[in-house]
Design an enzyme around this catalytic site. Structure first.
Site, mmCIF file in Angstrom:
data_model
loop_
_atom_site.group_PDB
_atom_site.id
_atom_site.type_symbol
_atom_site.label_atom_id
_atom_site.label_comp_id
_atom_site.label_asym_id
_atom_site.label_seq_id
_atom_site.Cartn_x
_atom_site.Cartn_y
_atom_site.Cartn_z
ATOM 1 N N ASP A 260 0.831 -1.198 0.000
ATOM 2 C CA ASP A 260 0.000 0.000 0.000
ATOM 3 C C ASP A 260 0.871 1.255 0.000
ATOM 4 O O ASP A 260 1.908 1.312 0.666
ATOM 5 C CB ASP A 260 -0.896 -0.025 1.246
ATOM 6 C CG ASP A 260 -1.782 1.190 1.359
ATOM 7 O OD1 ASP A 260 -2.659 1.351 0.499
ATOM 8 O OD2 ASP A 260 -1.593 1.978 2.302
ATOM 9 N N GLU A 302 0.783 -0.452 -5.185
ATOM 10 C CA GLU A 302 -0.257 0.548 -5.336
ATOM 11 C C GLU A 302 0.426 1.887 -5.570
ATOM 12 O O GLU A 302 0.895 2.541 -4.633
ATOM 13 C CB GLU A 302 -1.151 0.617 -4.089
ATOM 14 C CG GLU A 302 -2.367 1.502 -4.297
ATOM 15 C CD GLU A 302 -2.674 2.430 -3.136
ATOM 16 O OE1 GLU A 302 -3.745 3.053 -3.150
ATOM 17 O OE2 GLU A 302 -1.846 2.549 -2.226
#
Length: 614
Positions: A260, A302
């Site tokens: 992330d 991401e």
């Protein structure tokens, strides 16, 4: 393997020199910490189950195992989808019926209720949120998935921890060792220096990049929300411990680790703290570590930027970083095209993607758990006299139904009236107009909304990479407006598309006369067509094609003597597309043989997949 060269040592010897060099560059004079990392890696390998080691060997023998045209994913929240991990396991038959063989589980690690940002503020990287189950349940689910030929992806939040994490609690209590794992300051002098160059992620909902802690009289860096404390990767202990956590999750059977907020990981005073060179060093080391300990595990990054800025996170053929990256910009540009009915920006976007090396693999999707931010290529759009603020306002007005000709139903997130900027929330079906069509009791509008829904998914299937559905989209699930009545959710409009999966709606998935049956069967058919033809492989040639009308997008694919043309009408009006290459084609969707002599008749929101052999 010979007794003198067990597989771990062979992998370790192959990669150690580079790992040591990178580690010493990032952490000079930390030989002891490097030894500690290597011991953690060996320990993780010793704990790795025999079935996972066998899977590693099979994937090492077939390094392109995740790149085929048969890969098809779904992302879901465990609780809303099936209550808990055991519930998800009980629904694997349904997922297989969907054709899914790649399951992306949204954040499920332990995090504080009400202060977790949807699970992205982790308080324990080795525990599952209690109401969702246990690590044993996760391991049982992944084992069942592997037995069915399915891989499992799990989010790994590297940039920060929850303020309730043990490290954070001990830092707050005054332990200097743990304060050094974050960015702690006695006053605002250095934080204010950072603020001069570091943009704000949520200027309305969570302004600034630092938070004052009244109880311990300290300032701590919090790039996202005040309860998410940024980790200090300048401290080698942080890197070592987080890599150990990552390997722990891999040993529970996780096949794809979604990192992330990758670009934020490294902080440097005087910079914007985004995409710094040290980030790539960290990701490259993470790749090396997995290739040594668990080479069957992939890294999914991401990175929310346009392709030109995303591409560096793939690394190079000699020094690869992420195996897969999110294709965020194409998703945003697709929805912009729905509103404008003008494909020029989408052509520009896809030309950039097509120019990238074929080994770069994207995860493609229409909707995901998050909002849609309008990170479009506005410098390029200026040539058409398109003003960024006015255009963003139009898009948000369109998708919230404020534009007269719009049938979309969405809501805004983090609306900033000063900049005319906001992010958009809503399910695919509601953004396509199904919700408003049902409210109006208009069969014609229902039909048009479903055609748009199907066309957009067909477009995603045509892109190179792994198509991934958001759970509920396969049955045209609508917005969940009930979140407004829940005090814990009412302030976060993202919950409008994070509602409980409507299993009663899914029961009609085999009935083509229903909305959900029509979409479910259409997507299943498209997935079957895609998996049956290698022209959809990730390494096929891919390019854009002039389609004769500004509202119609044309794409081409080629592999092993087969060429596919896809045409997509982003207008609700009937109009002809155009193919320069005339001849006999197979319509993959209908199975009919058709003669093309230039014009291709298309209904509103129609699409065609045309295949021919050479």
């Amino acid at each position: 393997m010979s007794k003198k060269a067990p597989e771990y040592e062979v992998r370790f010897d192959r990669h150690y020199d580079e790992l040591r060099t990178l580690y010493e560059q990032l952490y000079p004079g930390c030989a002891g910490e490097l030894d500690d990392l290597c011991e953690k890696m060996r320990h993780a390998y010793r704990l790795r189950g025999d079935d996972l080691k066998q899977l590693d060997r099979a994937r090492e023998a077939d390094p392109a195992w995740y790149r085929g045209n048969d890969q098809y994913g779904m992302m879901l929240y465990v609780g809303p989808f099936a209550g808990n991990l055991r519930g998800v396991q009980s629904k694997l038959d349904y997922l297989q019926e969907c054709g899914v063989n790649y399951l992306h589980l949204m954040p499920l690690l332990e995090s504080p209720e009400g202060r977790s940002d949807g699970g992205y503020a982790v308080s324990d990287f080795r525990a599952v949120q209690p109401e969702l189950g246990t690590m044993e349940d996760l391991e049982a689910l992944t084992a069942d998935c592997h037995g069915r030929g399915m891989s499992v992806c799990l989010d790994f939040v590297m940039n920060h921890t929850s303020e309730e994490h043990e490290w954070a609690r001990r830092a707050r209590a005054g332990e200097e060792e743990y304060q050094d794992r974050y960015f702690f300051y006695d006053d605002w002098e250095i934080p204010e220096a950072y603020e001069k160059t570091v943009p704000q992620v949520f200027p309305i909902g969570a302004p600034g990049n630092f938070t004052w802690l009244e109880d311990c009289q300290k300032v701590v860096m919090t790039t996202f929300y005040p309860y998410q404390w940024d980790l200090n990767y300048r401290n080698p202990v942080v890197f070592n411990e987080m890599m150990d956590n990552m390997l722990y999750l891999a040993n529970q059977g996780v096949d794809v680790v979604r990192i992330d907020a990758v670009p934020y990981i490294w902080k440097e005073l005087g910079t914007n703290c985004r995409n710094l060179p040290q980030v790539h060093t960290i990701v490259r080391m993470a790749r090396i570590i997995t290739e040594i300990v668990c080479p069957g595990v992939l890294l999914l990054g991401e990175v929310v930027m346009e392709p030109a800025k995303v591409a560096p996170y793939f690394g190079t053929p000699e020094r690869p970083e992420c195996h897969i990256l999110y294709n965020v910009t194409t998703m945003c540009t697709t929805w912009s095209t729905v509103a404008t009915r003008d494909t020029r920006l989408l052509y520009h976007q896809l030309d950039q993607v097509a120019a990238l090396p074929k080994q770069y693999l994207f995860q493609n999707y229409l909707r995901c758990h998050d909002d849609i931010g309008w990170g479009l290529d506005y410098p390029w759009l200026r040539q058409f006299a398109i003003d960024e603020v006015a255009h963003k306002k139009f898009l948000n007005d369109y998708f919230t139904g404020k534009v007269p000709f719009s049938t979309a139903r969405g809501e805004l997130y983090n609306d900033d009236p000063r900049l005319g900027d906001a992010r958009l929330c809503g399910t695919t079906a509601s953004l396509c107009g199904l919700e408003s069509a049902l409210e109006a009791d208009s069969p014609e509008r229902v039909d048009l909304a479903l055609k748009l829904d199907e066309m957009l998914h067909a477009f995603v299937f045509t892109q190179s990479g792994i198509p991934v559905l958001y759970a509920g989209d396969e049955v045209a699930q609508l917005n969940d407006n009930s979140y407004h009545d829940d005090p814990a959710k009412a302030d976060d409009s993202r919950y409008i598309h994070r509602g409980n999966f409507q299993w009663d709606r899914a029961e009609a998935r085999t009935d083509r006369s229903t909305q959900q049956g029509r979409i479910f069967q259409a997507l299943r058919h498209l997935a079957r067509c895609r998996s049956a033809h290698h022209v959809f492989d990730a390494d096929a040639d891919f390019w854009t094609v002039f389609a004769g009308d500004q509202s119609i997008l044309g794409l081409g694919r080629y592999k092993d003597g087969f060429k596919l043309y896809g045409l997509y009408n982003f207008s609700p009006d009937r109009k002809p597309g155009w193919l320069e290459e005339q001849g006999t084609y197979l319509n993959l969707v209908t199975g009919e043989t058709v003669e093309i002599s230039g014009a291709v008749p298309m209904e509103g929101y129609d699409f065609v997949w045309l295949l021919r052999q050479y």
